[in-house]
Design a protein around this motif. Structure first.
Motif, PDB file in Angstrom:
ATOM      1  N   ARG B 168       0.860  -1.181   0.000  1.00 54.31           N
ATOM      2  CA  ARG B 168       0.000   0.000   0.000  1.00 54.31           C
ATOM      3  C   ARG B 168       0.893   1.227   0.000  1.00 54.31           C
ATOM      4  N   PHE B 169       0.303   2.364  -0.270  1.00 56.29           N
ATOM      5  CA  PHE B 169       1.082   3.598  -0.303  1.00 56.29           C
ATOM      6  C   PHE B 169       0.251   4.714   0.318  1.00 56.29           C
ATOM      7  N   PRO B 170      -0.067   4.563   1.606  1.00 57.25           N
ATOM      8  CA  PRO B 170      -0.920   5.554   2.270  1.00 57.25           C
ATOM      9  C   PRO B 170      -0.210   6.880   2.477  1.00 57.25           C
ATOM     10  N   LEU B 171      -0.968   7.888   2.860  1.00 55.72           N
ATOM     11  CA  LEU B 171      -0.444   9.250   3.024  1.00 55.72           C
ATOM     12  C   LEU B 171       0.809   9.270   3.894  1.00 55.72           C
ATOM     13  N   ARG B 172       0.781   8.522   4.988  1.00 51.90           N
ATOM     14  CA  ARG B 172       1.924   8.531   5.899  1.00 51.90           C
ATOM     15  C   ARG B 172       3.202   8.070   5.195  1.00 51.90           C
ATOM     16  N   ASP B 173       3.100   7.009   4.411  1.00 53.70           N
ATOM     17  CA  ASP B 173       4.266   6.497   3.692  1.00 53.70           C
ATOM     18  C   ASP B 173       4.746   7.473   2.627  1.00 53.70           C
ATOM     19  N   ARG B 174       3.802   8.249   2.088  1.00 53.95           N
ATOM     20  CA  ARG B 174       4.197   9.228   1.075  1.00 53.95           C
ATOM     21  C   ARG B 174       4.848  10.441   1.728  1.00 53.95           C
ATOM     22  N   LEU B 175       4.318  10.832   2.891  1.00 49.54           N
ATOM     23  CA  LEU B 175       4.846  12.008   3.593  1.00 49.54           C
ATOM     24  C   LEU B 175       6.305  11.829   3.999  1.00 49.54           C
ATOM     25  N   PRO B 220       3.645  14.167  -4.042  1.00 47.96           N
ATOM     26  CA  PRO B 220       3.487  12.929  -3.271  1.00 47.96           C
ATOM     27  C   PRO B 220       2.230  12.930  -2.400  1.00 47.96           C
ATOM     28  N   ILE B 221       1.900  14.101  -1.864  1.00 39.42           N
ATOM     29  CA  ILE B 221       0.716  14.175  -1.001  1.00 39.42           C
ATOM     30  C   ILE B 221      -0.548  13.941  -1.817  1.00 39.42           C
ATOM     31  N   LEU B 222      -0.642  14.623  -2.960  1.00 40.98           N
ATOM     32  CA  LEU B 222      -1.884  14.610  -3.736  1.00 40.98           C
ATOM     33  C   LEU B 222      -1.986  13.442  -4.711  1.00 40.98           C
ATOM     34  N   LEU B 223      -0.932  12.630  -4.789  1.00 39.17           N
ATOM     35  CA  LEU B 223      -0.849  11.566  -5.802  1.00 39.17           C
ATOM     36  C   LEU B 223      -2.156  10.817  -6.099  1.00 39.17           C
ATOM     37  N   PRO B 224      -2.825  10.256  -5.095  1.00 37.15           N
ATOM     38  CA  PRO B 224      -4.009   9.469  -5.444  1.00 37.15           C
ATOM     39  C   PRO B 224      -5.202  10.304  -5.899  1.00 37.15           C
ATOM     40  N   TRP B 225      -5.170  11.584  -5.624  1.00 35.82           N
ATOM     41  CA  TRP B 225      -6.342  12.421  -5.935  1.00 35.82           C
ATOM     42  C   TRP B 225      -6.209  13.196  -7.229  1.00 35.82           C
ATOM     43  N   LEU B 226      -4.996  13.244  -7.776  1.00 39.27           N
ATOM     44  CA  LEU B 226      -4.829  13.933  -9.048  1.00 39.27           C
ATOM     45  C   LEU B 226      -5.447  13.068 -10.151  1.00 39.27           C
ATOM     46  N   PRO B 227      -6.214  13.688 -11.046  1.00 40.62           N
ATOM     47  CA  PRO B 227      -6.836  12.889 -12.100  1.00 40.62           C
ATOM     48  C   PRO B 227      -5.771  12.350 -13.064  1.00 40.62           C
ATOM     49  N   THR B 284       8.150   8.274  -9.782  1.00 41.92           N
ATOM     50  CA  THR B 284       7.712   6.900 -10.088  1.00 41.92           C
ATOM     51  C   THR B 284       8.501   5.867  -9.286  1.00 41.92           C
ATOM     52  N   GLY B 285       9.816   6.098  -9.177  1.00 47.07           N
ATOM     53  CA  GLY B 285      10.664   5.124  -8.513  1.00 47.07           C
ATOM     54  C   GLY B 285      10.437   5.020  -7.018  1.00 47.07           C
ATOM     55  N   SER B 286       9.790   6.002  -6.441  1.00 44.09           N
ATOM     56  CA  SER B 286       9.547   5.984  -4.995  1.00 44.09           C
ATOM     57  C   SER B 286       8.235   5.296  -4.640  1.00 44.09           C
ATOM     58  N   THR B 287       7.459   4.951  -5.640  1.00 43.69           N
ATOM     59  CA  THR B 287       6.163   4.326  -5.367  1.00 43.69           C
ATOM     60  C   THR B 287       6.261   2.810  -5.473  1.00 43.69           C
ATOM     61  N   PRO B 288       5.357   2.103  -4.857  1.00 47.01           N
ATOM     62  CA  PRO B 288       5.433   0.641  -4.925  1.00 47.01           C
ATOM     63  C   PRO B 288       4.546   0.034  -6.012  1.00 47.01           C
ATOM     64  N   PHE B 289       4.266   0.739  -7.076  1.00 48.32           N
ATOM     65  CA  PHE B 289       3.387   0.124  -8.071  1.00 48.32           C
ATOM     66  C   PHE B 289       3.717   0.411  -9.531  1.00 48.32           C
TER      67      PHE B 289
END
Lengths: 126, 332
Positions: B168-175, B220-227, B284-289
């Motif tokens: 998973r990549f929740p806000l805390r892990d992104r922060l 990183p904060i807004l990642l999942p919410w950006l269209p 991209t390289g900092s994310t797990p997907f």
């Protein structure tokens, strides 16, 4: 290990890859259903839930989220019968740019001098 | 000669020094030096039947494992991954079959425990061939959960639920990733902003700083919410939103000809969004997907657009600056 054979633009496997079938247009994951023994190893190692253990009585693993494959290569390495194949590597633009600038063949991350991403315990140059 | 295998001891309690070390690691201070001595550690009071957990010698990895085990008795086998976390090291192969074999032999693990099972973090799997470890050491590899926090639950049943197996990549892990990004960009951004402040004025300097901050901290904060799905297009959207107020301010501020009043906002809208988009692509390289195929496709599609827009924006700004001067000169 068999050399990585380029899939064509349509995403289908060349004739030499009998038995292996591309699972998604979005990545290089290929599966040879004939070789699968449903041992469950791929579903244990996949961090993206691509696989689910086969239904009882069947011999094959279920492919449930092929598009989510991030090409980490864990399934291919740990499959005891060689039923899975993927052109694995880092999905990291920084590492690829770095490798291109330094004429390196294969981008990679981590190491004493990390070239990309962050030293997050669970999260890095995926 | 050594007759009993060397064992080190650790505890599940993290000290202030440990937290300070984590803090420094998060800020990228001497990144390669947050290391633990590789080898076999005991935690609690293990017996030969107690489980063996394998981890990397990055202090954050090791500490995540031990701090998740209060009250437990067991062994932690620390591989030498050169101070790199499990997943990155697995991708590189340093958290791998050969190092496991080497470490199992060096620590004489088979003399310490009576069972023949190693519990590996699931994210180590991209570097490990489980059946080969079994062949070469006699130890069966069991893949535990992705997160160390799930270890106590896992140790009860030795079964990982699908939730435990999913990254998973929740806000805390992104922060927690943002400080390193900021540290890495601080110098070049400051230099660029200073140069721009001298050449074009404070607005250009502020705009550049905002574009960099948007790409490295806001993104990183807004990642999942950006269209949209691709990182670059997400970055362009965010970068456009950040550049817009600067373009508007430029329009208000510039007094010169009509060309200047339209040209300057356009220069901001051309030059700033690609900066944010490029930093977004680099995340991209900092994310797990993200996959290699996906990132390659994205780079092929967007890097030329970024370079073109940025180049055009900079060129336009320079031209406006030069003609703006001659405007003033002719008015005099």
């Amino acid at each position: 290990m068999a050399s990585i054979i380029e899939t064509t633009t349509c995403g289908c496997a060349p004739a030499a890859q009998v038995g292996f079938v591309a699972l998604s247009q979005r990545n290089t994951l290929e599966f040879n259903a004939e070789a699968c023994i449903n041992c469950g190893m791929c579903s244990a190692v996949c961090p993206q839930g691509v696989f689910a253990p086969g239904v009882r009585g069947t011999r094959r693993v279920q492919i449930v989220r092929a598009d989510a494959c991030m090409e980490c290569g864990a399934c291919q390495l740990n499959c005891p019968t060689g039923a899975l194949k993927v052109d694995s590597g880092v999905g990291c633009a920084a590492a690829m740019i770095n490798a291109a600038l330094r004429w390196l063949k294969e981008p990679s991350c981590g190491g004493p001098e990390p070239t990309c991403g962050n030293s997050e315990p669970a999260v890095c140059c995926g | 000669m050594n007759t009993t295998p060397d064992l080190m001891h650790t505890s599940s309690t993290l000290t202030f020094a440990d937290h300070w070390d984590h803090f420094l690691a998060r800020w990228g201070y001497r990144r390669g030096n947050h290391r633990v001595t590789p080898g076999l550690y005991t935690i609690g009071n293990p017996t030969p039947e107690s489980p063996v957990l394998v981890t990397a010698n990055y202090s954050l990895s090791f500490d995540a494992v031990r701090s998740s085990l209060p009250g437990a008795d067991g062994y932690i086998l620390v591989l030498d991954t050169l101070g790199v976390n499990v997943w990155c090291a697995a991708g590189k192969g340093t958290f791998g079959t050969d190092e496991i074999v080497r470490r199992v032999e060096a620590t004489r693990l088979s003399e310490v425990v009576s069972h023949r099972t190693l519990i590996l973090p699931q994210l180590g799997a991209p570097g490990v061939v489980a059946h080969e470890v079994k062949q070469r050491t006699g130890f069966k590899v069991e893949y535990g959960p992705v997160r160390a926090a799930d270890l106590p639950e896992y140790l009860k049943t030795h079964q990982a639920t699908p939730e435990m197996r999913q990254v998973r990549f929740p806000l805390r892990d992104r922060l927690v990733l943002i400080p390193v990004e900021l540290v890495q960009l601080a110098r070049p951004t400051t230099l660029a902003a200073l140069a721009l402040a001298v050449l074009l004025g404070p607005l250009a300097a502020l705009g550049t700083a905002a574009a960099v901050l948007a790409g490295s901290a806001l993104f990183p904060i807004l990642l999942p919410w950006l269209p949209t799905e691709e990182f670059s297009s997400k970055g362009f959207i965010l970068g456009g939103a950040v550049a817009a107020p600067f373009a508007w301010l430029a329009h208000k501020q510039v007094a010169g000809s009509k060309g200047q009043r339209i040209g300057w906002p356009l220069a901001y809208l051309l030059a700033l969004p690609p900066v944010t988009a490029f930093l977004a692509l680099n995340f991209t390289g900092s994310t797990p997907f993200t996959s290699k195929t996906g990132v390659k496709r994205e780079m092929f599609r967007y890097i030329r657009v970024m370079a073109g827009m940025f180049g055009a924006g900079v060129l336009l700004a320079l031209m406006l600056r030069l003609t703006g001067k001659s405007d003033k000169a002719s008015k005099r």
